[in-house]
Motif scaffolding. Structure first.
Motif, PDB file in Angstrom:
ATOM      1  N   UNK A 102      12.073  12.434  19.212  1.00  0.00           N
ATOM      2  CA  UNK A 102      11.662  11.160  19.794  1.00  0.00           C
ATOM      3  C   UNK A 102      10.993  10.281  18.737  1.00  0.00           C
ATOM      4  N   UNK A 103      10.793   8.979  19.027  1.00  0.00           N
ATOM      5  CA  UNK A 103      10.134   8.101  18.054  1.00  0.00           C
ATOM      6  C   UNK A 103       8.719   8.561  17.697  1.00  0.00           C
ATOM      7  N   UNK A 104       8.048   9.285  18.592  1.00  0.00           N
ATOM      8  CA  UNK A 104       6.704   9.787  18.306  1.00  0.00           C
ATOM      9  C   UNK A 104       6.727  10.973  17.361  1.00  0.00           C
ATOM     10  N   UNK A 105       7.893  11.568  17.124  1.00  0.00           N
ATOM     11  CA  UNK A 105       8.012  12.739  16.272  1.00  0.00           C
ATOM     12  C   UNK A 105       8.128  14.031  17.055  1.00  0.00           C
ATOM     13  N   UNK A 106       7.883  13.991  18.372  1.00  0.00           N
ATOM     14  CA  UNK A 106       7.990  15.202  19.181  1.00  0.00           C
ATOM     15  C   UNK A 106       9.457  15.523  19.456  1.00  0.00           C
ATOM     16  N   UNK A 107       9.724  16.785  19.742  1.00  0.00           N
ATOM     17  CA  UNK A 107      11.078  17.230  20.079  1.00  0.00           C
ATOM     18  C   UNK A 107      11.174  17.396  21.580  1.00  0.00           C
ATOM     19  N   UNK A 108      12.317  17.011  22.136  1.00  0.00           N
ATOM     20  CA  UNK A 108      12.510  17.116  23.579  1.00  0.00           C
ATOM     21  C   UNK A 108      13.941  17.566  23.838  1.00  0.00           C
ATOM     22  N   UNK A 109      14.097  18.487  24.774  1.00  0.00           N
ATOM     23  CA  UNK A 109      15.432  18.941  25.151  1.00  0.00           C
ATOM     24  C   UNK A 109      15.878  18.177  26.387  1.00  0.00           C
ATOM     25  N   UNK A 110      17.026  17.534  26.288  1.00  0.00           N
ATOM     26  CA  UNK A 110      17.558  16.696  27.359  1.00  0.00           C
ATOM     27  C   UNK A 110      18.928  17.211  27.765  1.00  0.00           C
ATOM     28  N   UNK A 111      19.364  16.919  28.997  1.00  0.00           N
ATOM     29  CA  UNK A 111      20.719  17.305  29.401  1.00  0.00           C
ATOM     30  C   UNK A 111      21.760  16.653  28.489  1.00  0.00           C
ATOM     31  N   UNK A 112      22.813  17.394  28.194  1.00  0.00           N
ATOM     32  CA  UNK A 112      23.813  16.924  27.236  1.00  0.00           C
ATOM     33  C   UNK A 112      24.620  15.741  27.752  1.00  0.00           C
ATOM     34  N   UNK A 113      24.618  15.484  29.063  1.00  0.00           N
ATOM     35  CA  UNK A 113      25.399  14.357  29.584  1.00  0.00           C
ATOM     36  C   UNK A 113      24.573  13.083  29.721  1.00  0.00           C
ATOM     37  N   UNK A 114      23.350  13.046  29.169  1.00  0.00           N
ATOM     38  CA  UNK A 114      22.599  11.795  29.076  1.00  0.00           C
ATOM     39  C   UNK A 114      23.291  10.892  28.055  1.00  0.00           C
ATOM     40  N   UNK A 115      23.282   9.598  28.314  1.00  0.00           N
ATOM     41  CA  UNK A 115      23.952   8.670  27.399  1.00  0.00           C
ATOM     42  C   UNK A 115      22.954   8.011  26.461  1.00  0.00           C
TER      43      UNK A 115
END
Length: 155
Positions: A102-115
């Motif tokens: 993310x822009x803050x530098x944190x990592x986030x796991x999101x569903x693969x079908x997000x656009x």
């Protein structure tokens, strides 16, 4: 495939907006990506090429690619990295999830079908201007609720 018909400046947004005309005749406003111009074609969907401005799902985007206007849940519209100069990066694929920095530098796991939109949002230049006056240096920290100047007790 949509076509960019107009680039707009909005006093509310830090990034410029682009009016996109869709094939069905409707038009919509999207965050202008660096490199878009009037007359540019924007592909939307799974078979979109990896060009700035195209909108596709995260599972189609290779690792290390800069993205903006990212959905947090599939179909909710872009929520992240829409301001000028902000961007996210695709880090890795983990099963049916995609890890995004993310822009803050944190990592986030999101569903693969997000656009997401490929590329950087346009309009990042005003942050890179030099501070021309002492008043600008004085008022800049106050905008972030910091005290300036800060005098040391031993001074």
């Amino acid at each position: 495939v949509g076509e960019i018909t107009e680039l707009l400046h909005s006093h509310v947004h830090s990034a410029p907006l682009a009016r996109m005309k869709l094939p069905d005749g409707a038009s919509t406003l999207v965050v202008a990506t660096e490199g878009l111009a009037v007359g540019s074609k924007v592909a939307i969907g799974d078979n979109a090429a990896l060009r700035p401005g195209n909108i596709t799902a995260l599972y189609n985007i290779p690792e290390g690619t800069a993205i903006n206007n990212l959905e947090l849940r599939p179909g909710d519209g872009g929520k992240v990295a829409r301001a000028a100069g902000n961007s996210c990066y695709v880090e890795a694929r983990i099963g049916d999830k995609v890890r995004v920095r993310m822009p803050s530098g944190s990592l986030r796991e999101l569903p693969a079908n997000c656009r997401a939109t490929i590329g950087f949002p346009a309009g990042h230049g005003p942050d890179e201007l030099p501070l021309r006056t002492a008043g600008a240096v004085y008022y800049q920290p106050q905008a972030r609720r910091q005290s300036c100047p800060h005098v040391r007790a031993v001074a």
